[in-house]
Design an enzyme around this catalytic site. Structure first.
Site, PDB file in Angstrom:
ATOM      1  N   ARG A  60       0.782  -1.246   0.000  1.00  0.00           N
ATOM      2  CA  ARG A  60       0.000   0.000   0.000  1.00  0.00           C
ATOM      3  C   ARG A  60       0.814   1.296   0.000  1.00  0.00           C
ATOM      4  O   ARG A  60       0.240   2.387   0.059  1.00  0.00           O
ATOM      5  CB  ARG A  60      -1.018   0.041   1.147  1.00  0.00           C
ATOM      6  N   ASP A  61       2.126   1.207  -0.067  1.00  0.00           N
ATOM      7  CA  ASP A  61       2.905   2.446  -0.194  1.00  0.00           C
ATOM      8  C   ASP A  61       4.177   2.194  -0.996  1.00  0.00           C
ATOM      9  O   ASP A  61       5.279   2.561  -0.580  1.00  0.00           O
ATOM     10  CB  ASP A  61       3.240   3.020   1.183  1.00  0.00           C
ATOM     11  N   VAL A  62       4.013   1.555  -2.142  1.00  0.00           N
ATOM     12  CA  VAL A  62       5.157   1.311  -3.014  1.00  0.00           C
ATOM     13  C   VAL A  62       5.509   2.615  -3.722  1.00  0.00           C
ATOM     14  O   VAL A  62       4.678   3.212  -4.400  1.00  0.00           O
ATOM     15  CB  VAL A  62       4.835   0.208  -4.047  1.00  0.00           C
ATOM     16  N   ASN A  66      10.575   4.141  -0.664  1.00  0.00           N
ATOM     17  CA  ASN A  66      10.540   2.923   0.149  1.00  0.00           C
ATOM     18  C   ASN A  66      11.367   1.774  -0.412  1.00  0.00           C
ATOM     19  O   ASN A  66      11.184   0.615  -0.039  1.00  0.00           O
ATOM     20  CB  ASN A  66       9.086   2.495   0.380  1.00  0.00           C
ATOM     21  N   THR A 100       1.375   7.180  -1.097  1.00  0.00           N
ATOM     22  CA  THR A 100       2.023   8.423  -1.498  1.00  0.00           C
ATOM     23  C   THR A 100       1.328   8.932  -2.760  1.00  0.00           C
ATOM     24  O   THR A 100       1.294   8.224  -3.769  1.00  0.00           O
ATOM     25  CB  THR A 100       3.525   8.174  -1.760  1.00  0.00           C
TER      26      THR A 100
END
Length: 199
Positions: A60-62, A66, A100
């Site tokens: 959920r935040d690739v 990260n 993001t």
């Protein structure tokens, strides 16, 4: 790597020390270290996300921030599982926009039902940026409003930004960024298969 309780009764975890830059820093700085390493980094990023998905989770935040690279940018690791949830129906309902903004899939932005394919979209955007140093659309201010336009227009073809990119890489990245999740690449295994013959 380990966990326990300190002598003061506080919990701790021991994690690998990653002594290198974030992929986002290399992109922002248009680092020459990426030259000759992009294919390796993309494969490792895909393998990392594949492992997360096969373990039954949605990251959920690739995004480039990260992925932490080795000092010479010849390898990377996926980090930050603060928004990660199990890939189960009760965690895939429409809800708050998480992630993001510049990398959010259209279904997240529009608060629709989500699944692991939202990570595939974000992965595609991240890889597009790694190869071109640009996003496939106008960069937002960070408030998430610009993300509302994701999927409403076709990205600039990657081979126009990067004339030397292998056609299979360009095609695979674009297939990750298809706005309709049903038409998008369906798994990271499928992505890796699409680029398996590229050397």
């Amino acid at each position: 790597l380990g966990h326990g309780i300190t002598t003061k009764g506080e919990q701790f975890v021991v994690m690998e020390f990653l002594n290198g830059p974030g992929l986002n820093s290399l992109i922002i700085g248009r680092s020459g270290k990426l030259d000759g390493n992009r294919l390796t980094l993309m494969r490792q990023a895909a393998e990392a996300l594949k492992a997360v998905h096969e373990a039954g989770y949605i990251h959920r935040d690739v995004c480039p921030r990260n992925f932490v690279c080795a000092p010479e940018a010849d390898s990377l690791k996926l980090i930050d599982f603060g928004l990660t949830v199990p890939s189960r129906k009760d965690f895939m309902q429409p809800g708050i926009r998480t992630g993001t903004p510049n990398y959010m899939a259209p279904e997240v932005v529009r608060r629709k039902t989500t699944d692991q394919r939202l990570d595939i979209f974000s992965f595609g955007v991240s890889m597009y940026e790694m190869f071109s140093f640009n996003l496939p659309w106008q960069r937002g201010s960070g408030d998430g409003m610009a993300a509302m336009s994701h999927g409403q227009s076709e990205p600039i073809p990657l081979d126009e930004c990067c004339p030397t990119i292998h056609p299979k890489i360009s095609a695979a990245i674009h297939k990750c960024m298809i706005s309709d999740p049903k038409k998008r690449l369906q798994s990271m295994k499928q992505f890796l298969s699409e680029i398996s013959s590229v050397k």
